[in-house]
Design an enzyme around this catalytic site. Structure first.
Site, short mmCIF file in Angstrom:
data_model
loop_
_atom_site.label_atom_id
_atom_site.label_comp_id
_atom_site.label_asym_id
_atom_site.label_seq_id
_atom_site.Cartn_x
_atom_site.Cartn_y
_atom_site.Cartn_z
N ARG A 205 0.79 -0.75 0.18
CA ARG A 205 -0.35 -0.17 -0.29
C ARG A 205 0.87 1.21 0.07
O ARG A 205 0.80 2.20 -0.51
CB ARG A 205 -0.87 0.01 1.01
CG ARG A 205 -1.44 1.23 0.97
CD ARG A 205 -2.31 1.83 0.00
NE ARG A 205 -3.45 -0.28 -0.76
CZ ARG A 205 -3.45 0.44 -1.82
NH1 ARG A 205 -3.39 1.89 -3.09
NH2 ARG A 205 -4.05 -0.87 -2.38
N LYS B 280 3.35 24.44 -1.23
CA LYS B 280 1.77 23.69 -1.33
C LYS B 280 1.95 22.32 -2.23
O LYS B 280 1.90 21.88 -2.13
CB LYS B 280 1.01 24.73 -2.04
CG LYS B 280 1.24 25.93 -1.90
CD LYS B 280 0.36 26.98 -3.25
CE LYS B 280 -0.03 28.24 -2.66
NZ LYS B 280 -0.36 28.75 -4.11
N LYS C 215 7.12 37.79 1.30
CA LYS C 215 5.65 38.02 1.00
C LYS C 215 4.92 39.01 1.14
O LYS C 215 5.59 39.74 2.29
CB LYS C 215 5.20 36.44 1.02
CG LYS C 215 5.60 35.42 0.15
CD LYS C 215 4.91 34.23 0.07
CE LYS C 215 3.67 33.90 -0.33
NZ LYS C 215 3.83 34.21 -2.32
N GLU D 83 8.57 38.91 -2.87
CA GLU D 83 7.46 39.97 -3.57
C GLU D 83 7.20 41.10 -3.72
O GLU D 83 7.66 42.05 -3.17
CB GLU D 83 5.99 38.76 -2.74
CG GLU D 83 5.11 38.93 -3.49
CD GLU D 83 3.70 37.77 -3.47
OE1 GLU D 83 3.55 37.00 -2.93
OE2 GLU D 83 2.94 38.69 -2.58
N ASP E 165 4.32 38.52 -8.89
CA ASP E 165 3.08 38.25 -8.40
C ASP E 165 1.81 38.40 -9.33
O ASP E 165 1.86 39.62 -8.72
CB ASP E 165 3.08 37.83 -6.76
CG ASP E 165 2.51 37.14 -6.44
OD1 ASP E 165 2.34 35.79 -6.85
OD2 ASP E 165 0.72 37.19 -5.35
#
Length: 286
Positions: A102, A137, A169, A202, A224
């Site tokens: 698995r 992410k 950011k 950013e 961005d």
């Protein structure tokens, strides 16, 4: 990215935790009906089309579960596969094969999906000088696997985590009191703590691009959520002062147009957070 030694440690931790989670105090389904002395053979069967990834990881899983298991590899990581292909054979104790099954499938199905999507993006960038980057992410607990899959698909890894690169950011900038203050405070922090970390900043608009450029020591500017015209303008403003990266909802339809704006990198969270597992099975061989 982190060192190879540290990356390997992450993989070891993933395997140990995944086996702990899945096996617990024993695979009682196998223990109850299969003799400990029984030997078996299994094949990794492809039931989809795409890029295979996770073969080397599977070998590590089998070795962790039972060092006596042997793997015969027919198709290597990064190869195109189609329905019906056999990627490898594994032989050894039947109980051991089932114990590892698995984890091998879960990992390889997801890694292959990520590698397949990454290869699609890489192909869309063909003929440009722009490279595709992943992001943070990722699925909690298996980031190393997912970033490994991006590399297998031909992409490049961004920072691994919060500790191996500085990325200022919008929220960092706002909390710090502005771009210049955020950069200056960061540079002072790196000196005071004797850390050698690259700095990415950013920018939300062209005015912020111009402000970032007033300060030396920035490794890359994150352009961005800019449109194409403003991205081209930003690239011209930045010139050779530092590297450039576009981000913000860039997909298969828009990635090439952003690359043609002249950016060095395009980052995409979709490489790891928006994929469908490649269908694979581990089947017993008579």
């Amino acid at each position: 990215m982190i060192s190879k030694e540290q990356f390997n440690k992450e993989i070891e931790l993933i395997i140990a935790n995944a086996i702990r989670e899945d096996v617990g105090d024993g695979d009682h389904s196998s223990l109850s009906c299969i003799p400990a002395t029984a030997q078996g053979k299994g094949k990794l069967l492809v039931k989809d089309n795409g890029i295979i990834a996770g073969v080397e990881f599977a070998k590590q899983v089998f070795a962790y579960v039972d060092p006596e298991m042997k793997v015969e590899t027919l198709i290597e990581d990064g190869s195109d596969v189609k329905y019906g292909d056999i990627v490898f054979y594994v032989t050894g104790a039947s109980q051991s094969i089932l114990k590892a099954e698995r984890l091998v499938l879960n990992a390889m199905q997801r890694m292959s999906a990520i590698a397949t999507k990454t290869k699609l993006f890489v192909d869309l960038l063909d003929g440009t000088e722009t490279k595709i980057l992943d992001t943070r992410k990722t699925t909690p607990g298996i980031r190393a696997l997912e970033k490994w899959a991006v590399k297998i698909g031909g992409g490049e890894n961004h920072r691994f985590a919060l500790y191996d690169m500085i990325m200022l950011k919008d929220n960092h900038i706002d909390f710090a009191g502005g771009i210049t203050k955020a950069i200056e405070k960061t540079q002072n922090y790196l000196k005071e703590t004797n850390r050698d970390l690259k700095i990415i900043v950013e920018a939300r608009d062209l005015n912020e691009i111009e402000e970032i450029l007033k300060t030396d020591g920035v490794y890359r500017i994150l352009i961005d959520n800019f449109n194409y015209e403003d991205t081209r303008t930003a690239v011209k403003l930045i010139g050779d002062q530092c590297l450039t990266e576009s981000s913000g909802g860039i997909n298969e339809k828009t990635i090439r147009d952003y690359a043609l704006c002249g950016v060095d990198y395009i980052s995409s969270g979709a490489l790891t957070h928006s994929v469908y597992n490649l269908d694979l099975s581990l089947k017993a061989v008579d």
